[in-house]
Design a protein around this motif. Structure first.
Motif, PDB file in Angstrom:
ATOM      1  N   UNK A  40       0.835  -1.204   0.000  1.00 21.60           N
ATOM      2  CA  UNK A  40       0.000   0.000   0.000  1.00 21.60           C
ATOM      3  C   UNK A  40       0.872   1.257   0.000  1.00 21.60           C
ATOM      4  N   UNK A  41       1.851   1.291   0.870  1.00 20.78           N
ATOM      5  CA  UNK A  41       2.734   2.452   0.955  1.00 20.78           C
ATOM      6  C   UNK A  41       3.519   2.638  -0.341  1.00 20.78           C
ATOM      7  N   UNK A  42       4.054   1.556  -0.881  1.00 18.24           N
ATOM      8  CA  UNK A  42       4.814   1.644  -2.127  1.00 18.24           C
ATOM      9  C   UNK A  42       3.963   2.150  -3.270  1.00 18.24           C
ATOM     10  N   UNK A  43       2.742   1.669  -3.364  1.00 17.01           N
ATOM     11  CA  UNK A  43       1.835   2.128  -4.422  1.00 17.01           C
ATOM     12  C   UNK A  43       1.551   3.620  -4.271  1.00 17.01           C
ATOM     13  N   UNK A  44       1.227   4.025  -3.054  1.00 21.09           N
ATOM     14  CA  UNK A  44       0.910   5.441  -2.808  1.00 21.09           C
ATOM     15  C   UNK A  44       2.105   6.345  -3.123  1.00 21.09           C
ATOM     16  N   UNK A  91      -4.631  -3.380 -12.122  1.00 27.80           N
ATOM     17  CA  UNK A  91      -4.643  -4.498 -11.170  1.00 27.80           C
ATOM     18  C   UNK A  91      -4.095  -4.047  -9.824  1.00 27.80           C
ATOM     19  N   UNK A  92      -2.962  -3.357  -9.858  1.00 22.74           N
ATOM     20  CA  UNK A  92      -2.366  -2.871  -8.600  1.00 22.74           C
ATOM     21  C   UNK A  92      -3.268  -1.832  -7.954  1.00 22.74           C
ATOM     22  N   UNK A  93      -3.867  -0.996  -8.776  1.00 17.01           N
ATOM     23  CA  UNK A  93      -4.781   0.039  -8.273  1.00 17.01           C
ATOM     24  C   UNK A  93      -5.980  -0.606  -7.567  1.00 17.01           C
ATOM     25  N   UNK A  94      -6.537  -1.638  -8.177  1.00 20.41           N
ATOM     26  CA  UNK A  94      -7.687  -2.329  -7.575  1.00 20.41           C
ATOM     27  C   UNK A  94      -7.287  -3.008  -6.268  1.00 20.41           C
ATOM     28  N   UNK A  95      -6.112  -3.618  -6.250  1.00 21.99           N
ATOM     29  CA  UNK A  95      -5.640  -4.247  -5.010  1.00 21.99           C
ATOM     30  C   UNK A  95      -5.463  -3.191  -3.922  1.00 21.99           C
ATOM     31  N   UNK A  96      -4.865  -2.075  -4.275  1.00 24.61           N
ATOM     32  CA  UNK A  96      -4.655  -0.998  -3.289  1.00 24.61           C
ATOM     33  C   UNK A  96      -5.979  -0.457  -2.784  1.00 24.61           C
ATOM     34  N   UNK A  97      -6.951  -0.342  -3.666  1.00 26.03           N
ATOM     35  CA  UNK A  97      -8.249   0.207  -3.289  1.00 26.03           C
ATOM     36  C   UNK A  97      -9.023  -0.717  -2.349  1.00 26.03           C
TER      37      UNK A  97
END
Length: 134
Positions: A40-44, A91-97
């Motif tokens: 989550x932190x890495x994505x943000x 895909x990463x966005x959906x996982x993060x959400x």
């Protein structure tokens, strides 16, 4: 102005560490939960770094600031800041959400499966942004 990306690098290092630990002991939910939080932190941080880089390089920083994730990643991909295109980032966005918000369907295993490719993308982004003058 040089783009400050140290938090992005630290985040990638911590995510890599969590992935290694998780792969050594996949049944340890505490380690997996830590991996999810580091994802989550890495994505943000990745989105913030991309937005900042594109904003600083743009004649219309307000337009970049107003972009949704799809438009932002599309522009970043077009400018070769990221190698993965929006379908991969989606895909990463959906996982993060959904991480931490869906009590009926734990997202942990999906995040664990997605992290290796995301980590590669994060490292490439870090290299592309490193020392970049905007």
């Amino acid at each position: 102005m040089e783009l400050y990306i140290e938090p992005l690098g630290r985040s990638a290092d911590r995510l890599d560490e969590a992935l290694r630990r998780c792969l050594l002991d996949p049944g340890d939910l505490l380690i997996r939960d830590g991996l999810v939080q580091r994802f989550e932190l890495g994505y943000d941080l990745a989105l913030k770094a991309i937005r900042r880089c594109l904003s600083l390089a743009s004649d219309d920083a307000a337009a970049v600031a107003a972009m949704d994730a799809e438009a932002l990643i599309g522009l970043a991909h077009q400018q070769r800041l990221v190698t993965a295109d929006w379908p991969v980032w989606r895909t990463w966005h959906a996982l993060r959400a959904h991480t931490g918000h869906d009590n009926d369907e734990p997202m942990g295993p999906d995040v664990v499966a997605a992290v290796p490719r995301f980590l590669d993308e994060l490292r490439r982004l870090q290299k592309r942004l490193g020392g970049r003058i905007v």
